[in-house]
Design a protein around this motif. Structure first.
Motif, mmCIF file in Angstrom:
data_model
loop_
_atom_site.group_PDB
_atom_site.id
_atom_site.type_symbol
_atom_site.label_atom_id
_atom_site.label_comp_id
_atom_site.label_asym_id
_atom_site.label_seq_id
_atom_site.Cartn_x
_atom_site.Cartn_y
_atom_site.Cartn_z
ATOM 1 N N CYS A 56 0.855 -1.194 0.000
ATOM 2 C CA CYS A 56 0.000 0.000 0.000
ATOM 3 C C CYS A 56 0.889 1.242 0.000
ATOM 4 O O CYS A 56 2.089 1.166 0.295
ATOM 5 C CB CYS A 56 -0.956 0.016 1.193
ATOM 6 N N LYS A 76 -3.919 3.258 4.001
ATOM 7 C CA LYS A 76 -5.001 2.385 4.473
ATOM 8 C C LYS A 76 -5.293 2.601 5.961
ATOM 9 O O LYS A 76 -5.860 1.737 6.635
ATOM 10 C CB LYS A 76 -4.641 0.921 4.224
ATOM 11 N N SER A 99 -5.881 8.440 6.371
ATOM 12 C CA SER A 99 -4.472 8.103 6.138
ATOM 13 C C SER A 99 -3.571 8.654 7.239
ATOM 14 O O SER A 99 -3.857 9.699 7.841
ATOM 15 C CB SER A 99 -4.017 8.659 4.789
#
Length: 751
Positions: A56, A76, A99
C-alpha cells in the motif's frame, strides 16, 4: 553539508517518494513511496541494499535505534512496524479513520505516536499491540508530529493553522501556538531544548521560544488568551469572582503548580460562579502539578455541593458521544479516585457506574473459560482475547469485554490495598454496593482470599466442637487443641488491632472476639479444677455461638440470612421493650387481684408470658371476675395484637431487606475482605496496581428471581422511569430542532 550541494541523487521508485529516514548507523537511508515499497539505500555506494514490498502507499516513515525497528504510516489508515534486518512484521495498528501523515517512535521502542488526517494523534503500545490513548483537539488534518527530548511532550502541526503541545504524562493538550496564517506542514524540537521550529504553507519558518521544554518557567500569558489570563489574575486577586469574563476563564492556568481558575473556585467552594459558566457547557477536568483535579480540593475542603456538581459533570461527559473527552477527563482524575469514594457523595454510585469502560463497537465470539459473567485483575489496559476465551467454531457465543477505567491496588495486604478497601468500607453512600465495579471487585478479591476466609470459618466452628467435647469430658489433648486455636484467633485480632488502632474497640464484634478468646482459653482450667462453672460455661458458649454465626458469611447462600437475622433483631428492639412492659404490667395486675401480694417470677412474668406464647393453662377459671377480665385483656393485647404486630413488622423488615439485599451482601463481603487483608498485611507486600477486566455475554441479563412484592414493584418503577427519561429526551431534542428551525426562518424574514 559544508559545501551545501547535492551529494547523490537516486531515482528508483516508480512513483512519488513521500518520506525518508536514516537507520541506526547513519550509513543507510530508508525511503517510502506511493509505489508501495520501502527501499534501503547505501549512501556511499548509491545502491539499493533491500526493498520491502508493503502492499500500500507509504506516507511517512521513522526508525528506532533501540530495537532496530522501522515504522510506516499508510494510506489504508494503518501503522505498520517491521524488523529492520529481517523485514518481519512486528505490529499492525488500526484505529485511525484516515491516512497516516506522521509516525514517531519513543526512544525505548515500546511506544509509537501517529498523526493522521482524521485530526487525531494516537499513542500505541508496541509490546501489548494495542492503542494506549488518543489526543483529540485539532479541528482539521494533523500534518506532522514530533516528540520532545525528554518525551514528556508531543508537538503537532495541523491544517487548522495551529501547533498544539500535548502532555504525554497527563494525556492532555498543554498549549496551542497561534501565528501561522496557513496550514502548518512540519515541525521539530530544536537541539537547544528551548525552541520549536515550524514551517507553513504561508511561506514562513517560525521559531517558537519555549524557554524550558517542561513549561514550568514559561510565562503563561504567552500561551493562553491574554485578556482571559489577566482577567483571571485580577478577579482571583481581588476576590471578585463575578468579574471572570467567560467560560474559557475556568481553564486558565496560573503559576508553576498548574492550578486552573476552576481549582481555586472549587477550593473556595464558589458554586454559583462555577454553575454560571458551566450552564449548557461541559467543564474540563485538568490536573495540576500534584496530579489533582478541582474535585479533589472540593472534597478535602468538604464543599459537598461543589463535589456533587463536578461529579454530575463527569457523569454528563460519560453519557455523551465524545469518547476522547471522556478519556481525557477520567484520566485526569485517576489520582483522585480514592478521594472521590471517600467523599460519599450522593452521586457516587452514578459516577462508579460510568467508570466501566467498554468498546461498544467490538463484539467478540468465543467460548469463555469460566461461567459468565466473570472478572479478573490484569496489568494491561488492552483486551487480550486469549485471557478471556477460546475459539471453538460452532460453540462460540457473542461476548462483551469491559474494564474499569482506573488502576486499582492489586497487591493483597499492601498499604494501598488496605487504604482502598477501608475507604470503600467506610463510605456512607451504601448505593455504591449496587454498582458493577464494587460487585466485580468484591468477587475477584473474595476469590483471592477464599482459602483464608474458609480457614477462619473452620477455626470458629472447630473451636465450638472442641468446647462441646471438653464440656462433656475433660481431655488434655483437646485442651491443647483448644488453646492453640484460640491463640491463633487472638493473634488474628491483635494483628487487626495493630493496623486499625484505637478505633478497633469501637466495633462490638471486636470486643466480643477478644473476650471470647480469653475466656475460652480459661475454660479447660475451670473444668479441670471443677470450679463452679455453670454460668461461666454458659457465657463462654454464648460468645462462641454468636461468633460462630459469622462463619456463615463465607458462603453466598447463607451470608444473606445471617445479615437478615441481625437486621430483624434491630428492627424489633423497640417492639420488644413494649412487649416486656405489657407482659410485666399484666403480671402486676394479676398480683394485685390475688389478695396476697406475692411478687414472684411466676406471678409477675411467667404466667403472663405463657399467655402471650399460647399456653392458657394458667387461665383455668370458671367464674367471670376482674382476674378473668385481666387474663382476657392480656390474651387480646399480648397474644393477638402484639404478635400480629411483630409478624407484620418482620414482614416489612423482610421486604426492606430484599430491597437492600445487594447492599447487605457486598457490604459483608467488603468487611470480611478487609479483615483478611489485615492478616495478609504482616507479609508487607509492595504496592501494585492493575485493571479490573470483565467478560459478559452480549446483552447480559440477570436471571429473574422473585424478590418480594415491594422489590418487584420498585423494579417496574425503575424500568418505567428509564422509559420516561428516554421519551422526555427525545421530545426535548425535537423541541430544540423546531426552535432552531423557527429561529432560522425568523432570521431570513428579518433580512
Amino acid at each position: 553539508m559544508n559545501d551545501r550541494k547535492i551529494e547523490n541523487k537516486h531515482k528508483e521508485h516508480e512513483n512519488q517518494s513521500r518520506c525518508a529516514c536514516f537507520d541506526s548507523t547513519g550509513e543507510y537511508v530508508l525511503s517510502g513511496s506511493l509505489d508501495h515499497t520501502v527501499k534501503v539505500w547505501n549512501i556511499k555506494k548509491g545502491t539499493i541494499e533491500k526493498t520491502y514490498d508493503i502492499g500500500c502507499s507509504i506516507h511517512t516513515i521513522d526508525f528506532n535505534k533501540t530495537k532496530n525497528f522501522f515504522a510506516i504510516g499508510t494510506n489504508k489508515n494503518e501503522v505498520l512496524i517491521y524488523k529492520y534486518n529481517s523485514g518481519e512484521l512486528v505490529a499492525r495498528f488500526c484505529g485511525h479513520k484516515k491516512s497516516i501523515s506522521s509516525v514517531k517512535f519513543f526512544s525505548d521502542g515500546n511506544f509509537i505516536a501517529s498523526g493522521s488526517y482524521d485530526a487525531l494523534i494516537k499513542i500505541w503500545n508496541i509490546n501489548e499491540q494495542s492503542e494506549e490513548y488518543t489526543l483529540s483537539g485539532h479541528k482539521r488534518d494533523v500534518q506532522s508530529i514530533c516528540i520532545s527530548f525528554d518525551e514528556k511532550f508531543i508537538a503537532s502541526a495541523s491544517e487548522d493553522f495551529t501547533i498544539k503541545i500535548w502532555n504525554t504524562i497527563e494525556r492532555r493538550e498543554e498549549h496551542t501556538l497561534i501565528g501561522h496564517t496557513m496550514q502548518v506542514q512540519s515541525l521539530e524540537f530544536c537541539s537547544d531544548r528551548k525552541s520549536l521550529a515550524s514551517v507553513s504553507s504561508d511561506g514562513t519558518l517560525r521559531l517558537w521560544k519555549l524557554e524550558d521544554i517542561t513549561f514550568d518557567e514559561t510565562n503563561n500569558e504567552l500561551y493562553q488568551n491574554p485578556p482571559d489570563f489577566f482577567n483571571a489574575i485580577s478577579s482571583l486577586g481581588s476576590k471578585r469572582h463575578d468579574r471572570l469574563s467567560s467560560f474559557q476563564s475556568l481553564n486558565i492556568v496560573i503559576g508553576m503548580h498548574k492550578f486552573t481558575v476552576l481549582h481555586f473556585l472549587a477550593y473556595l467552594g464558589d458554586l454559583k460562579i462555577i454553575e454560571r459558566f458551566a450552564k449548557n457547557k461541559t467543564l474540563i477536568m485538568r490536573s495540576d502539578y500534584f496530579q489533582h483535579t478541582p474535585i479533589y480540593y472540593s472534597i478535602k475542603r468538604k464543599h459537598h455541593k461543589v463535589t456533587k456538581f463536578l461529579l454530575n459533570q463527569l457523569c454528563i461527559i460519560s453519557s455523551g458521544s465524545d469518547k476522547y473527552l471522556y478519556e481525557q477527563n477520567f484520566y485526569a482524575i485517576r489520582k483522585d479516585f480514592t478521594s472521590i469514594i471517600e467523599s460519599s457523595s450522593v452521586l457516587l454510585d452514578c459516577f462508579l457506574s460510568k467508570c466501566i469502560y467498554s468498546n461498544k463497537v467490538d463484539l467478540f465470539f468465543g467460548v469463555p473459560y469460566k461461567s459468565l459473567p466473570y472478572a479478573f485483575i490484569n496489568k494491561k489496559t488492552s483486551f487480550n482475547t486469549i485471557d478471556y476465551f477460546a475459539y471453538k467454531g460452532a460453540d462460540n457465543v457473542p461476548l462483551v469485554l469491559k474494564r474499569f477505567f482506573f488502576e486499582i491496588p492489586s497487591a493483597i495486604g499492601s498499604k494501598a490495598s488496605l487504604n482502598f478497601i477501608k475507604t470503600i468500607n467506610e463510605c456512607k453512600n451504601e448505593e455504591i454496593y449496587r454498582t458493577e465495579f464494587i460487585k466485580y471487585f468484591a468477587r475477584t478479591r473474595w476469590r483471592s482470599l477464599s482459602l483464608l476466609i474458609y480457614f477462619n470459618t473452620f477455626m470458629l466452628w472447630f473451636n465450638l466442637v472442641l468446647i462441646v467435647i471438653i464440656i462433656n469430658s475433660f481431655s488434655l489433648q483437646v485442651s491443647i487443641c483448644l488453646w492453640l486455636i484460640n491463640i491463633i484467633l487472638i493473634i488474628w485480632e491483635i494483628i487487626q488491632m495493630s493496623e486499625i488502632g484505637y478505633t478497633y474497640f469501637k466495633e462490638l464484634w471486636n470486643i466480643i472476639d477478644i473476650l471470647r478468646g480469653l475466656l475460652t482459653m480459661l475454660l479447660p482450667i475451670y473444668i479441670y479444677y471443677r470450679i463452679d462453672t455453670q454460668y461461666f460455661i454458659w457465657f463462654v458458649v454464648l460468645l462462641n455461638t454468636l461468633r460462630g454465626v459469622t462463619g456463615f458469611r463465607a458462603a453466598d447462600s447463607t451470608r444473606y440470612y445471617v445479615r437478615l437475622i441481625f437486621e430483624s433483631l434491630k428492627s424489633i428492639l423497640s417492639f420488644l421493650l413494649i412487649f416486656i412492659y405489657s407482659t410485666l404490667s399484666f403480671g402486676l395486675l394479676r398480683v394485685s387481684l390475688l389478695g396476697q401480694f406475692s411478687v414472684t417470677f411466676e406471678n409477675l412474668w411467667a404466667v403472663s408470658f405463657d399467655l402471650a406464647v399460647g399456653e392458657p393453662d394458667s387461665m383455668n377459671m370458671k367464674d367471670f371476675d376482674m382476674l378473668y377480665f385481666t387474663f382476657f385483656f392480656a390474651v387480646i393485647f399480648n397474644l393477638i395484637l402484639m404478635l400480629n404486630m411483630i409478624v407484620s413488622l418482620l414482614g416489612d423488615t423482610f421486604d426492606e431487606f430484599q430491597m437492600m439485599a445487594d447492599i447487605f451482601n457486598y457490604e459483608e463481603m467488603i468487611h470480611t475482605i478487609l479483615e483478611m487483608e489485615y492478616i495478609v498485611s504482616i507479609t508487607c507486600p509492595k504496592d501494585k496496581y492493575s485493571y479490573l477486566h470483565i467478560c459478559e455475554s452480549e446483552g447480559h441479563i440477570k436471571k429473574k428471581v422473585w424478590k418480594g412484592k415491594i422489590l418487584n414493584f420498585e423494579m417496574h418503577l425503575m424500568k418505567t422511569e428509564k422509559n420516561l427519561v428516554s421519551t422526555i429526551r427525545k421530545i426535548d431534542d425535537r423541541i430544540e430542532l423546531m426552535e432552531s428551525k423557527i429561529n432560522l426562518i425568523l432570521k431570513r424574514v428579518m433580512k
